[in-house]
Design a protein around this motif. Structure first.
Motif, PDB file in Angstrom:
ATOM      1  N   GLN A 173      20.592 -27.778  -6.039  1.00 56.11           N
ATOM      2  CA  GLN A 173      19.392 -27.270  -6.657  1.00 56.11           C
ATOM      3  C   GLN A 173      18.337 -26.457  -5.947  1.00 56.11           C
ATOM      4  OE1 GLN A 173      17.513 -30.151  -9.235  1.00 56.11           O
ATOM      5  NE2 GLN A 173      16.349 -28.540 -10.235  1.00 56.11           N
ATOM      6  N   ALA A 307      19.642 -25.087 -13.029  1.00 52.00           N
ATOM      7  CA  ALA A 307      19.954 -25.792 -14.077  1.00 52.00           C
ATOM      8  C   ALA A 307      21.386 -26.570 -14.221  1.00 52.00           C
ATOM      9  CB  ALA A 307      19.769 -25.109 -15.388  1.00 52.00           C
ATOM     10  N   GLN A 310      21.021 -29.361 -11.729  1.00 50.36           N
ATOM     11  CA  GLN A 310      20.393 -30.440 -12.161  1.00 50.36           C
ATOM     12  C   GLN A 310      21.413 -31.371 -13.006  1.00 50.36           C
ATOM     13  OE1 GLN A 310      16.616 -29.196 -13.936  1.00 50.36           O
ATOM     14  NE2 GLN A 310      15.956 -31.074 -14.455  1.00 50.36           N
ATOM     15  N   LEU A 311      21.910 -30.674 -13.896  1.00 49.90           N
ATOM     16  CA  LEU A 311      22.827 -31.016 -14.885  1.00 49.90           C
ATOM     17  C   LEU A 311      23.936 -32.084 -14.137  1.00 49.90           C
ATOM     18  CD1 LEU A 311      24.164 -31.341 -17.636  1.00 49.90           C
ATOM     19  CD2 LEU A 311      25.582 -29.572 -17.289  1.00 49.90           C
ATOM     20  N   ALA A 314      22.252 -35.304 -12.858  1.00 52.38           N
ATOM     21  CA  ALA A 314      22.209 -36.164 -13.926  1.00 52.38           C
ATOM     22  C   ALA A 314      23.656 -36.871 -14.328  1.00 52.38           C
ATOM     23  CB  ALA A 314      21.589 -35.445 -15.279  1.00 52.38           C
ATOM     24  N   GLN A 382      19.816 -34.547 -21.787  1.00 51.15           N
ATOM     25  CA  GLN A 382      18.482 -33.645 -21.715  1.00 51.15           C
ATOM     26  C   GLN A 382      18.617 -32.657 -20.847  1.00 51.15           C
ATOM     27  OE1 GLN A 382      15.071 -35.357 -19.555  1.00 51.15           O
ATOM     28  NE2 GLN A 382      13.705 -33.785 -20.386  1.00 51.15           N
ATOM     29  N   ALA A 383      19.219 -32.804 -19.682  1.00 52.41           N
ATOM     30  CA  ALA A 383      20.032 -31.676 -18.665  1.00 52.41           C
ATOM     31  C   ALA A 383      20.763 -30.754 -19.275  1.00 52.41           C
ATOM     32  CB  ALA A 383      20.220 -32.442 -17.358  1.00 52.41           C
ATOM     33  N   GLN A 386      18.767 -28.469 -21.633  1.00 50.73           N
ATOM     34  CA  GLN A 386      17.864 -27.740 -20.616  1.00 50.73           C
ATOM     35  C   GLN A 386      18.785 -26.497 -20.082  1.00 50.73           C
ATOM     36  OE1 GLN A 386      15.861 -30.440 -17.924  1.00 50.73           O
ATOM     37  NE2 GLN A 386      14.152 -30.586 -19.246  1.00 50.73           N
ATOM     38  N   TYR A 387      19.993 -26.851 -19.597  1.00 51.81           N
ATOM     39  CA  TYR A 387      20.930 -25.909 -19.003  1.00 51.81           C
ATOM     40  C   TYR A 387      21.172 -24.869 -20.116  1.00 51.81           C
ATOM     41  CZ  TYR A 387      25.267 -23.648 -17.541  1.00 51.81           C
ATOM     42  OH  TYR A 387      26.258 -22.842 -17.010  1.00 51.81           O
TER      43      TYR A 387
END
Length: 509
Positions: A173, A307, A310-311, A314, A382-383, A386-387
């Motif tokens: 990221q 993103a 980040q996923l 998570a 949430q991730a 957001q993606y």
């Protein structure tokens, strides 16, 4: 035969070896590209309209065309290339992002150390005195102990592997954030340079209008002296001239602010102003514009890739939280020597050793482990959301840029025609007033229309350059920049894809 007997005698070890290839939690899967065919409901035209003016060339949309690594060179401006090169070298924002990437990668390496045993050496000289009641006498004595301790925690359920995986995703990221910083910096420099050029064009247009208005004022003053026009007409022209002069300082202020912005983007202080200046005539409008396939956009945009990373992080966090609820197996050993005299260490009869195995299963923690696992699962959801939001925004950016370029070309063509018509109207009005065939009000109206048309034309010319740069930014720039980011400043390759001891589900292309 010996090996079979060993396995039968150590069934726990056999189970651990069987679990060694497993890791708790979900395995990350790269999200599929959106199943869409284009960026708008209606297909784009093959090319935009054109106009016979500066920046009026038709631009062709080329689907699937590769984006040049240094896309800003398509504007064919050595001055722009020099400023961007300086900005990339001196920008503190880039230096900050580079340091963040190095820190993230070092954290990956630190966590990978947990795959190996920890080894410690110790030397403990002591002097003791036992109480009389212990039956050992009252004389003090010395004891020197030297030993090496080894401890190892089996990653039976992949908790450490998931931690490494999550840190690798976070480093990934950071790499895309660094790439986004490069792209944003280059785009901002191009935009600031074009805005400067556009302001210079507006200032030049305003100065040309002032020149025309001054000539018309002299004409009306001569006619007033001859008694052909009223004094009110002369005063009205003077007011128009003063109003145009009043519009010049705000443009000059905006130009000064753009110069300061460019200087700051280049990593300089305001007093160290750039040598390069920009005008629209020094920029060339790119005539072939790449339009990436929708399936490729999610692989090019650094914010989408960030993103996605980040996923991934998570997802790995769910595995870590799951592994924390499962048994932890540790093994520790030490070997050394103890003697009353330092010189007798490691002599016969002073050796000591110990071997300890441990199995710990969390039984009750007030529900903390369960709730942490549920929290990590919620953060994964949430991730994912957001993606998806980032992908939708990326497609919107591209669609807006493509439509902007199409309508910019139409607007420039219309503004060019309006400026030409206003110029002809002003010339005819001037001659008519000079010959006494029309009143000054006709001239005043014509020059007001001409003033607005000239400034609007300069703005329309600049808009095409700005929105062209916006398209390159919306498409994510090019992989050429990303390729440079694989090297540390020291020249060593940054391991982000698949590194020793840990593995990600995929590798970067």
């Amino acid at each position: 035969m010996n090996t079979i007997q060993f396995k039968l005698k150590t069934p726990a070890l056999a189970v651990l070896l069987a679990l060694a290839g497993c890791a708790a939690g979900p395995d990350f899967k790269q999200p599929d590209a959106p199943q869409v065919q284009g960026y708008a409901g209606q297909p784009l035209p093959e090319k935009t309209s054109s106009a016979a003016t500066l920046g009026g060339d038709a631009q062709q949309f080329v689907a699937g065309m590769d984006i040049p690594a240094q896309w800003w060179t398509l504007f064919n401006s050595p001055a722009l290339n020099a400023v961007i090169e300086e900005a990339i070298k001196a920008s503190p924002d880039l230096q900050s992002a580079q340091a963040a990437l190095r820190a993230a990668q070092e954290l990956v390496s630190a966590q990978q150390g947990a795959f190996l045993p920890s080894v410690n050496a110790g030397l403990a000289p002591t002097r003791q005195k036992q109480p009389v009641s212990a039956g050992q006498g009252t004389s003090p004595f010395n004891l020197h102990t030297a030993q090496i301790s080894v401890s190892y925690t089996f990653d039976a359920f992949g908790g450490n592997r998931r931690q490494v995986e999550g840190l690798q995703a976070q480093a990934e990221q950071q790499r895309f954030l660094l790439e986004a910083a490069y792209l944003t910096l280059a785009s901002n420099v191009v935009e600031a340079a074009v805005q400067e050029a556009g302001l210079r064009a507006q200032i030049a247009a305003t100065q040309e209008v002032l020149k025309v208005q001054g000539q018309l004022l002299e004409l009306l003053q001569r006619q007033y002296a001859l008694g052909d026009v009223a004094q009110a007409d002369v005063l009205t022209q003077q007011a128009a001239l003063a109003q145009t002069k009043a519009s010049l300082p705000p443009l000059q202020k905006s130009l000064a602010q753009q110069r300061s912005r460019l200087t700051a983007l280049a990593g300089r202080f305001p007093s160290e102003e750039l040598e390069q200046t920009f005008d629209l005539a020094g920029l060339e409008l790119p005539q072939k514009l790449p339009v990436s396939l929708p399936s490729s956009l999610v692989r090019q945009r650094p914010d989408v890739r960030s993103a996605e990373a980040q996923l991934h992080a998570a997802s790995a966090a769910v595995g870590v939280a799951t592994a924390n609820m499962l048994p932890q197996v540790t093994l520790s050993a030490n070997i050394g020597s103890a003697a009353a005299e330092m010189g007798n260490l490691f002599t016969s009869g002073t050796g000591l050793w110990g071997l300890v195995g441990g199995l710990a299963q969390p039984l009750f923690a007030g529900g903390a482990l369960l709730h942490k696992k549920r929290a990590s699962e919620a953060l994964l959801e949430q991730a994912a959301a957001q993606y998806k939001s980032t992908v939708i925004l990326a497609f919107q950016n591209v669609a807006d840029s493509l439509r902007a370029l199409q309508y910019d070309a139409d607007a420039l063509r219309a503004q060019d025609a309006a400026e030409r018509a206003a110029a002809r109207s002003l010339e005819i009005s001037r001659k008519s007033v000079q010959l006494g065939e029309a009143g000054p009000q006709t001239l005043l109206a014509a020059q007001g229309t001409y003033q607005q048309a000239v400034i609007s034309l300069a703005q329309a010319q600049a808009a095409r350059f700005v929105d062209t740069a916006a398209l390159f930014q919306a498409l994510g720039g090019a992989g050429g920049i990303a390729a440079r980011l694989w090297l540390r400043p020291s020249g060593r390759r940054i391991c982000i894809g698949s590194c020793r001891h840990g593995s990600l589900v995929r590798k970067h292309s």
